[in-house]
Design a protein around this motif. Sequence first.
Motif, mmCIF file in Angstrom:
data_model
loop_
_atom_site.group_PDB
_atom_site.id
_atom_site.type_symbol
_atom_site.label_atom_id
_atom_site.label_comp_id
_atom_site.label_asym_id
_atom_site.label_seq_id
_atom_site.Cartn_x
_atom_site.Cartn_y
_atom_site.Cartn_z
ATOM 1 N N LYS A 1 14.713 23.818 74.961
ATOM 2 C CA LYS A 1 15.366 22.512 75.173
ATOM 3 C C LYS A 1 15.186 21.659 73.931
ATOM 4 N N GLU B 1 25.126 17.010 74.821
ATOM 5 C CA GLU B 1 24.024 16.957 73.851
ATOM 6 C C GLU B 1 24.157 18.068 72.818
ATOM 7 N N ARG C 1 11.621 8.114 73.334
ATOM 8 C CA ARG C 1 10.639 9.184 73.585
ATOM 9 C C ARG C 1 9.788 9.445 72.346
ATOM 10 N N SER D 1 14.769 18.481 73.710
ATOM 11 C CA SER D 1 13.701 17.486 73.882
ATOM 12 C C SER D 1 12.328 18.118 73.636
ATOM 13 N N THR D 2 12.167 19.375 74.082
ATOM 14 C CA THR D 2 10.886 20.069 73.875
ATOM 15 C C THR D 2 10.650 20.279 72.385
ATOM 16 N N LYS E 1 8.137 7.565 80.107
ATOM 17 C CA LYS E 1 8.580 8.616 79.178
ATOM 18 C C LYS E 1 9.042 8.013 77.856
ATOM 19 N N GLU E 2 9.463 6.749 77.926
ATOM 20 C CA GLU E 2 10.018 6.123 76.722
ATOM 21 C C GLU E 2 9.342 4.791 76.424
ATOM 22 N N LEU F 1 12.005 18.613 69.952
ATOM 23 C CA LEU F 1 11.843 17.309 69.299
ATOM 24 C C LEU F 1 10.424 16.774 69.474
ATOM 25 N N HIS F 2 9.846 16.966 70.664
ATOM 26 C CA HIS F 2 8.465 16.527 70.887
ATOM 27 C C HIS F 2 7.507 17.259 69.948
ATOM 28 N N ARG G 1 19.574 8.249 71.842
ATOM 29 C CA ARG G 1 19.164 8.928 73.066
ATOM 30 C C ARG G 1 17.654 9.199 73.085
ATOM 31 N N TYR G 2 17.090 9.486 71.909
ATOM 32 C CA TYR G 2 15.705 9.970 71.889
ATOM 33 C C TYR G 2 14.697 9.044 71.218
#
Lengths: 166, 191
Positions: free
Chosen positions: B83, B20, B45, B85-86, A17-18, B88-89, B41-42
């Motif tokens: 979310k 978060e 990803r 993360s969603t 994932k990362e 951000l993607h 954190r991200y």
Amino acid sequence: MSKFEQQLNQQLHDLAKEKAPQRDLWRGIELGIEHQHDTGTVPQNRHRRLAAVAASVALVVSLSWYGIQQTSVPATDHPTGQALVKALSNQHEQQKQALLVQYTDAPAMTENWEAQLAELDEAASAIKAALKEDPNNGALLRMLQQVHQQQITLIERVHAPQWQQI
Amino acid sequence: METTHRSVVDAQDTFTMAREQALIEAAQAGDKQAYRQLYDRYVGRVHALSYRLTADQGLAEDATQEVFIQLWRKLDNYNAKSKFSTWLHSVTANITVSYMRKQRGWVHRMFNIEGSAAEHHTAEGSAGDVDLEAYIVRLPERARMVFVLHAIEGYRHEEIANMLNMAVGSSKAQFHRAKHLLKEWMGYTDE
């Protein structure tokens, strides 16, 4: 479902994932965020000739860089990035000095343009200092080019004849 | 026992999400320390997605920086209905594609390059020994981008076509091309 499809689905499910970047990106991000705040106070370039000059310079520099990257086998990336910073700075300094000479006797439209120019010089110095530690940082290189462009725009704009400013 | 374990996991998830959300709200208010924590954190990803799309370490790192620089400005657009993360993607995919277009456009037009020449490499793998990550970055550019967006990120072909400025049929064709190449490289030539 074929064996290939099954394996592909499993592999997709198992993909990491990362993936951590190999260099520190935060410094460039921080400068980029600060630069976003700063650019609101700097006049934007709308002069066609300047845009053409900037595009030409960018094309020549990019082509040179691309050529160097394609033909050389560097043991470390630093010399290429530092050479680009040096080339960008030299070209900009020549262009800036030529403009300043050209406008020596022309009246300036604002009083504090030299202070603004000095502030942009400081910004360029800060970016170049960061580039010394991270010479191939694309975001920093772009920021440096933007600051250079803002200086040229500033000089042109404050010295342009009044009829061009209407 | 099972119920207790699930309750603990749920509580941890709730705490993580609340933490978060607090970071997001602080960053939206201009707190750079909070934004740095979101970055920490991200970043993995975002970089993973950028790398799979660009297949180039340097370009992926530049694109990742660009994502986080632009994200600072776009944070106000996040409304917590989806979310983080969603969202951000989605932001990452759009900014990386746009970044690639800006960075590589003139080179491709000038030299008529269509991604990598990896398509012509001979298959090295066998059906039991697969490094999908390595195969993905060897795919030709358009096939790779469509594959990453559809198979990994879950975008529909209509969305991909819009994002990559291509016809829906082309997106499906590129996906088929990617799968065909992967199948060959993974050693499935006889199916």
